[in-house]
Design a protein around this motif. Structure first.
Motif, PDB file in Angstrom:
ATOM      1  N   PHE A  20      -7.742  15.664  36.320  1.00  0.00           N
ATOM      2  CA  PHE A  20      -8.516  16.497  34.962  1.00  0.00           C
ATOM      3  C   PHE A  20      -9.956  17.677  34.466  1.00  0.00           C
ATOM      4  O   PHE A  20     -10.015  18.611  34.141  1.00  0.00           O
ATOM      5  N   LEU A  32      -0.379  23.588  38.064  1.00  0.00           N
ATOM      6  CA  LEU A  32      -0.318  21.195  37.738  1.00  0.00           C
ATOM      7  C   LEU A  32       0.356  21.832  38.435  1.00  0.00           C
ATOM      8  O   LEU A  32       1.533  22.235  37.722  1.00  0.00           O
ATOM      9  N   LEU A  57       1.425  16.840  29.629  1.00  0.00           N
ATOM     10  CA  LEU A  57       0.200  17.656  30.153  1.00  0.00           C
ATOM     11  C   LEU A  57      -0.432  18.112  29.228  1.00  0.00           C
ATOM     12  O   LEU A  57      -2.320  18.028  28.957  1.00  0.00           O
TER      13      LEU A  57
END
Length: 75
Positions: A20, A32, A57
């Motif tokens: 990331f 994503l 996330l």
């Protein structure tokens, strides 16, 4: 194998923090997609799955942002 596909940061060989971070360095602004084994979510409703994936996330991306800020300030 299919059963070995886990959510980021829940095991496995991929360093998602670095991944990331690299995406951020490249100014990636696209989607994503998580693709763990369905067994990871067995028995959960869609809303719970989306909530879990979103929170994961958010946590990972927040850590990347915090690490970048620390690196930029030299702290």
């Amino acid at each position: 194998t299919e059963e070995e596909r886990l959510l980021p940061a829940e095991g496995g060989a991929i360093d998602f923090g670095s991944l990331f971070g690299t995406l951020e360095d490249l100014s990636y602004d696209g989607p994503l997609v998580l693709a763990p084994s369905p067994a990871v979510f067995k028995g959960q409703k869609r809303e719970a799955i989306v909530s879990q994936a979103s929170a994961l996330l958010d946590t990972l991306l927040g850590k990347v942002a915090a690490e970048k800020q620390v690196a930029a300030t030299g702290d």
